[in-house]
Design an enzyme around this catalytic site. Structure first.
Site, PDB file in Angstrom:
ATOM      1  N   SER A 119     -18.427  17.908  18.130  1.00  0.00           N
ATOM      2  CA  SER A 119     -17.293  17.042  17.812  1.00  0.00           C
ATOM      3  C   SER A 119     -16.515  17.615  16.640  1.00  0.00           C
ATOM      4  O   SER A 119     -15.505  17.058  16.245  1.00  0.00           O
ATOM      5  CB  SER A 119     -17.788  15.632  17.477  1.00  0.00           C
ATOM      6  OG  SER A 119     -18.728  15.691  16.430  1.00  0.00           O
ATOM      7  N   HIS A 140     -16.437  17.642  25.443  1.00  0.00           N
ATOM      8  CA  HIS A 140     -16.818  16.621  24.463  1.00  0.00           C
ATOM      9  C   HIS A 140     -16.933  15.247  25.118  1.00  0.00           C
ATOM     10  O   HIS A 140     -15.928  14.668  25.531  1.00  0.00           O
ATOM     11  CB  HIS A 140     -15.770  16.611  23.328  1.00  0.00           C
ATOM     12  CG  HIS A 140     -16.113  15.706  22.197  1.00  0.00           C
ATOM     13  ND1 HIS A 140     -15.168  15.107  21.415  1.00  0.00           N
ATOM     14  CD2 HIS A 140     -17.314  15.295  21.706  1.00  0.00           C
ATOM     15  CE1 HIS A 140     -15.764  14.369  20.497  1.00  0.00           C
ATOM     16  NE2 HIS A 140     -17.055  14.462  20.654  1.00  0.00           N
ATOM     17  N   GLU A 152     -13.237  15.122  26.648  1.00  0.00           N
ATOM     18  CA  GLU A 152     -12.200  16.011  26.111  1.00  0.00           C
ATOM     19  C   GLU A 152     -12.579  17.438  26.486  1.00  0.00           C
ATOM     20  O   GLU A 152     -13.719  17.854  26.249  1.00  0.00           O
ATOM     21  CB  GLU A 152     -12.137  15.912  24.582  1.00  0.00           C
ATOM     22  CG  GLU A 152     -11.477  14.664  24.055  1.00  0.00           C
ATOM     23  CD  GLU A 152     -11.442  14.628  22.529  1.00  0.00           C
ATOM     24  OE1 GLU A 152     -10.454  14.133  21.984  1.00  0.00           O
ATOM     25  OE2 GLU A 152     -12.403  15.081  21.878  1.00  0.00           O
ATOM     26  N   ASN A 190     -11.386  11.931  17.965  1.00  0.00           N
ATOM     27  CA  ASN A 190     -11.967  11.775  16.631  1.00  0.00           C
ATOM     28  C   ASN A 190     -10.903  11.869  15.541  1.00  0.00           C
ATOM     29  O   ASN A 190     -11.007  11.221  14.505  1.00  0.00           O
ATOM     30  CB  ASN A 190     -13.060  12.818  16.391  1.00  0.00           C
ATOM     31  CG  ASN A 190     -14.396  12.391  16.977  1.00  0.00           C
ATOM     32  OD1 ASN A 190     -14.644  11.209  17.176  1.00  0.00           O
ATOM     33  ND2 ASN A 190     -15.252  13.350  17.256  1.00  0.00           N
TER      34      ASN A 190
HETATM   35  N1  3HC Z   1     -26.841   4.160  27.834  1.00  0.00           N
HETATM   36  C1  3HC Z   1     -26.524   3.784  29.086  1.00  0.00           C
HETATM   37  N2  3HC Z   1     -25.865   2.637  29.385  1.00  0.00           N
HETATM   38  C2  3HC Z   1     -25.548   1.828  28.345  1.00  0.00           C
HETATM   39  C3  3HC Z   1     -25.853   2.160  27.007  1.00  0.00           C
HETATM   40  C4  3HC Z   1     -26.534   3.375  26.781  1.00  0.00           C
HETATM   41  N3  3HC Z   1     -26.858   3.778  25.554  1.00  0.00           N
HETATM   42  N4  3HC Z   1     -25.395   1.156  26.215  1.00  0.00           N
HETATM   43  C5  3HC Z   1     -24.832   0.248  27.011  1.00  0.00           C
HETATM   44  N5  3HC Z   1     -24.915   0.646  28.294  1.00  0.00           N
HETATM   45  C6  3HC Z   1     -24.387  -0.034  29.475  1.00  0.00           C
HETATM   46  C7  3HC Z   1     -25.127  -1.332  29.729  1.00  0.00           C
HETATM   47  O1  3HC Z   1     -26.279  -1.105  30.510  1.00  0.00           O
HETATM   48  C8  3HC Z   1     -24.078  -2.135  30.479  1.00  0.00           C
HETATM   49  O2  3HC Z   1     -24.028  -1.681  31.828  1.00  0.00           O
HETATM   50  P1  3HC Z   1     -23.524  -2.643  33.024  1.00  0.00           P
HETATM   51  O3  3HC Z   1     -22.077  -2.904  32.797  1.00  0.00           O
HETATM   52  O4  3HC Z   1     -23.774  -1.800  34.233  1.00  0.00           O
HETATM   53  O5  3HC Z   1     -24.351  -3.872  32.970  1.00  0.00           O
HETATM   54  C9  3HC Z   1     -22.763  -1.711  29.805  1.00  0.00           C
HETATM   55  O6  3HC Z   1     -23.038  -0.435  29.182  1.00  0.00           O
HETATM   56  C10 3HC Z   1     -22.325  -2.682  28.734  1.00  0.00           C
HETATM   57  O7  3HC Z   1     -23.379  -2.821  27.806  1.00  0.00           O
HETATM   58  P2  3HC Z   1     -23.793  -4.181  27.093  1.00  0.00           P
HETATM   59  O8  3HC Z   1     -23.395  -5.343  27.965  1.00  0.00           O
HETATM   60  O9  3HC Z   1     -25.213  -4.079  26.686  1.00  0.00           O
HETATM   61  O10 3HC Z   1     -23.009  -4.200  25.730  1.00  0.00           O
HETATM   62  P3  3HC Z   1     -21.487  -4.135  25.443  1.00  0.00           P
HETATM   63  O11 3HC Z   1     -20.651  -4.766  26.507  1.00  0.00           O
HETATM   64  O12 3HC Z   1     -21.400  -4.613  24.050  1.00  0.00           O
HETATM   65  O13 3HC Z   1     -21.144  -2.564  25.490  1.00  0.00           O
HETATM   66  C11 3HC Z   1     -20.874  -0.469  24.487  1.00  0.00           C
HETATM   67  C12 3HC Z   1     -21.818  -1.646  24.685  1.00  0.00           C
HETATM   68  C13 3HC Z   1     -20.605   0.213  25.815  1.00  0.00           C
HETATM   69  C14 3HC Z   1     -21.585   0.512  23.561  1.00  0.00           C
HETATM   70  C15 3HC Z   1     -19.532  -0.999  23.866  1.00  0.00           C
HETATM   71  O14 3HC Z   1     -19.793  -1.738  22.700  1.00  0.00           O
HETATM   72  C16 3HC Z   1     -18.554   0.086  23.520  1.00  0.00           C
HETATM   73  O15 3HC Z   1     -17.842   0.581  24.380  1.00  0.00           O
HETATM   74  N6  3HC Z   1     -18.480   0.457  22.225  1.00  0.00           N
HETATM   75  C17 3HC Z   1     -17.601   1.493  21.737  1.00  0.00           C
HETATM   76  C18 3HC Z   1     -18.215   2.836  22.014  1.00  0.00           C
HETATM   77  C19 3HC Z   1     -17.352   3.953  21.504  1.00  0.00           C
HETATM   78  O16 3HC Z   1     -16.264   3.782  20.969  1.00  0.00           O
HETATM   79  N7  3HC Z   1     -17.864   5.177  21.669  1.00  0.00           N
HETATM   80  C20 3HC Z   1     -17.224   6.352  21.170  1.00  0.00           C
HETATM   81  C21 3HC Z   1     -17.867   6.730  19.888  1.00  0.00           C
HETATM   82  S1  3HC Z   1     -17.110   8.150  19.163  1.00  0.00           S
HETATM   83  C22 3HC Z   1     -17.912   9.441  19.885  1.00  0.00           C
HETATM   84  O17 3HC Z   1     -18.832   9.296  20.654  1.00  0.00           O
HETATM   85  C23 3HC Z   1     -17.419  10.790  19.534  1.00  0.00           C
HETATM   86  C24 3HC Z   1     -18.406  11.544  18.714  1.00  0.00           C
HETATM   87  O18 3HC Z   1     -17.954  12.863  18.584  1.00  0.00           O
HETATM   88  C25 3HC Z   1     -18.638  10.938  17.342  1.00  0.00           C
END
Ligand code: 3HC
Length: 295
Positions: A119, A140, A152, A190
Site C-alpha cells: 500500500s 492492491h 487498484e 489511500n
Molecule cells: N472476511 C470475510 N468476510 C467478511 C469479513 C472478513 N474479514 N468481515 C466481514 N465479512 C463479511 C461478512 O461475512 C458479511 O457477509 P454476508 O454479507 O455474506 O453476510 C459481510 O462481510 C458484512 O459483514 P458484517 O455484517 O459482519 O459487518 P458489517 O456489515 O459491519 O461489514 C465490513 C463489515 C465489511 C468490514 C464493513 O464495516 C466495511 O466495509 N468497512 C470498511 C472497510 C474498508 O474501508 N476497508 C478498506 C480499508 S483500507 C485498505 O484496506 C487499504 C490498505 O492499504 C490500508
C-alpha cells in the site's frame, strides 16, 4: 498467457483473504509463509470464512471442499517454480520484499508475472529488484479482501501493457472491479482516504468534536461503513501510520505529516482492534471510548 497457478506470499489476514478469493475464482493457489504455523493460521481463517458461507447457504459444503482443495500450503519459495502469477502480501518492509523478489526471480519461470499488494512502497522500486520489471505490477486489494470489490492496479514505469491486461483479467475473474493507477505515493484510495482521516484528526485536535461524534457524523453524513477512527482501528494504526509516512515522504508537503497522537498510539503498541486498544478500547469485547487517555 493463461494464468492457472497463483502463488500468494504471506498468509496473514490479507494474504489469506486473497488466497480464498483466488481459489473461489477457480485458480490453483499456493499459499506461502515463512512458518508452518502462519500458513495453518491462514488456512484456518479461510476455512472459517467458508464455513460461514456454507451456513448462510451461499456455497455448498462440496464447494467448500473444492475451494479448500485448490489451496496448497507452502513454506518454501521453491514451491512457486511453476506459478504463473506471484502476489506478495507481506508486511511493509522494502528489504524483506526485495529479498523475496530477488529469490523468486531466480526460481520462477521467466514468463511468470510478479505482483505486490503493497500500500506504500513504489512499484517501480520493487520492480527494479528483479530482472523482469515489464512483468512486475501493483495489485492492491482492500481489507477484508473477500468483501471489498476494488483492486487498484498500479503500473510501474516499465510495466508492460500485457502484464496490466493479464492482471485486470485476474481481478475480473475474482469478481473485483479494477482501476488503473499511476505509481504515486499512496496510489489513489489511500491518498484520498488519508487526507480525510488527517482532517478528522485535525478536527479532534481543535476540539471540534469527539472521536465518537466524528465517526458518527461521517458514517451518517457520507454513508461510510466506518468512521475515520474506526477504520484506522480496523486496518491497524501501524498500517495507517505507514501509509501516512509514505505520503509525507513522497509529497514533502506538511499537509501529509502523520498525526502525533496516531504516532504515539502506534509506538506504545495500541494498534487498534488487533491489540485491544487504539482510538477506541475493545478489551471488553465491545467498542468503547477510551477512558485512560485524554485525546
Ligand atoms: N472476511 C470475510 N468476510 C467478511 C469479513 C472478513 N474479514 N468481515 C466481514 N465479512 C463479511 C461478512 O461475512 C458479511 O457477509 P454476508 O454479507 O455474506 O453476510 C459481510 O462481510 C458484512 O459483514 P458484517 O455484517 O459482519 O459487518 P458489517 O456489515 O459491519 O461489514 C465490513 C463489515 C465489511 C468490514 C464493513 O464495516 C466495511 O466495509 N468497512 C470498511 C472497510 C474498508 O474501508 N476497508 C478498506 C480499508 S483500507 C485498505 O484496506 C487499504 C490498505 O492499504 C490500508
Amino acid at each position: 498467457m493463461e494464468i492457472t497457478r497463483i502463488m500468494i506470499i504471506g498468509a496473514g489476514a490479507m494474504g489469506a483473504g486473497i488466497a480464498q478469493v483466488a481459489a473461489q475464482a477457480g485458480y490453483r493457489v499456493i499459499l506461502n509463509d515463512v512458518a508452518e504455523a502462519f500458513v495453518q493460521k491462514g488456512m484456518a481463517a479461510i476455512s472459517g470464512t467458508l464455513d460461514k458461507q456454507v451456513h448462510k447457504e451461499k456455497i455448498s459444503s462440496d464447494d467448500r471442499k473444492i475451494i479448500l482443495d485448490r489451496i496448497i500450503p507452502s513454506t518454501k519459495l521453491e514451491d512457486g517454480k511453476d506459478a504463473d502469477f506471484v502476489l506478495e502480501v507481506i508486511f511493509e518492509d522494502f528489504e524483506a520484499k526485495k529479498s523475496i523478489f530477488e529469490t523468486l526471480d531466480t526460481l520462477c519461470k521467466p514468463q511468470a508475472i510478479f505482483a505486490s499488494n503493497t500500500s506504500s512502497i513504489p512499484i517501480t522500486r520493487l520492480a527494479a529488484t528483479t530482472k523482469r520489471p515489464e512483468q512486475f505490477i501493483g495489485m492492491h486489494f482492500f481489507n477484508p479482501a473477500p468483501v471489498m470489490k476494488l483492486v487498484e492496479i498500479i503500473r510501474g514505469i516499465k510495466t508492460s501493457e500485457e502484464t496490466i491486461a493479464i492482471t485486470e483479467q485476474i481481478a475480473a475473474r475474482m469478481d473485483k472491479t479494477s482501476v488503473r493507477v499511476k505509481d504515486v505515493p499512496g496510489f489513489l484510495v489511500n491518498r484520498i482516504n488519508n487526507a480525510m482521516r488527517n482532517e478528522a484528526k485535525n478536527c479532534l485536535l481543535e476540539g471540534v468534536a469527539t472521536i465518537e461524534d466524528i465517526d458518527t457524523a461521517l458514517k451518517l453524513g457520507l454513508r461510510l461503513p466506518m468512521g475515520p477512527f474506526e477504520l484506522e482501528d480496523f486496518v491497524g494504526l501501524d498500517v495507517a501510520l505507514n501509509v501516512s509516512k509514505t505520503l509525507y515522504d513522497g509529497y514533502k508537503d506538511v499537509k501529509w505529516r502523520p498525526n502525533r497522537t496516531m504516532e504515539q498510539l502506534a509506538i506504545s503498541g495500541d494498534l487498534g482492534r488487533k491489540t485491544g486498544k487504539g482510538w477506541y478500547d475493545y478489551t471488553s469485547g465491545e467498542k468503547k471510548p477510551r477512558t485512560d487517555i485524554e485525546f
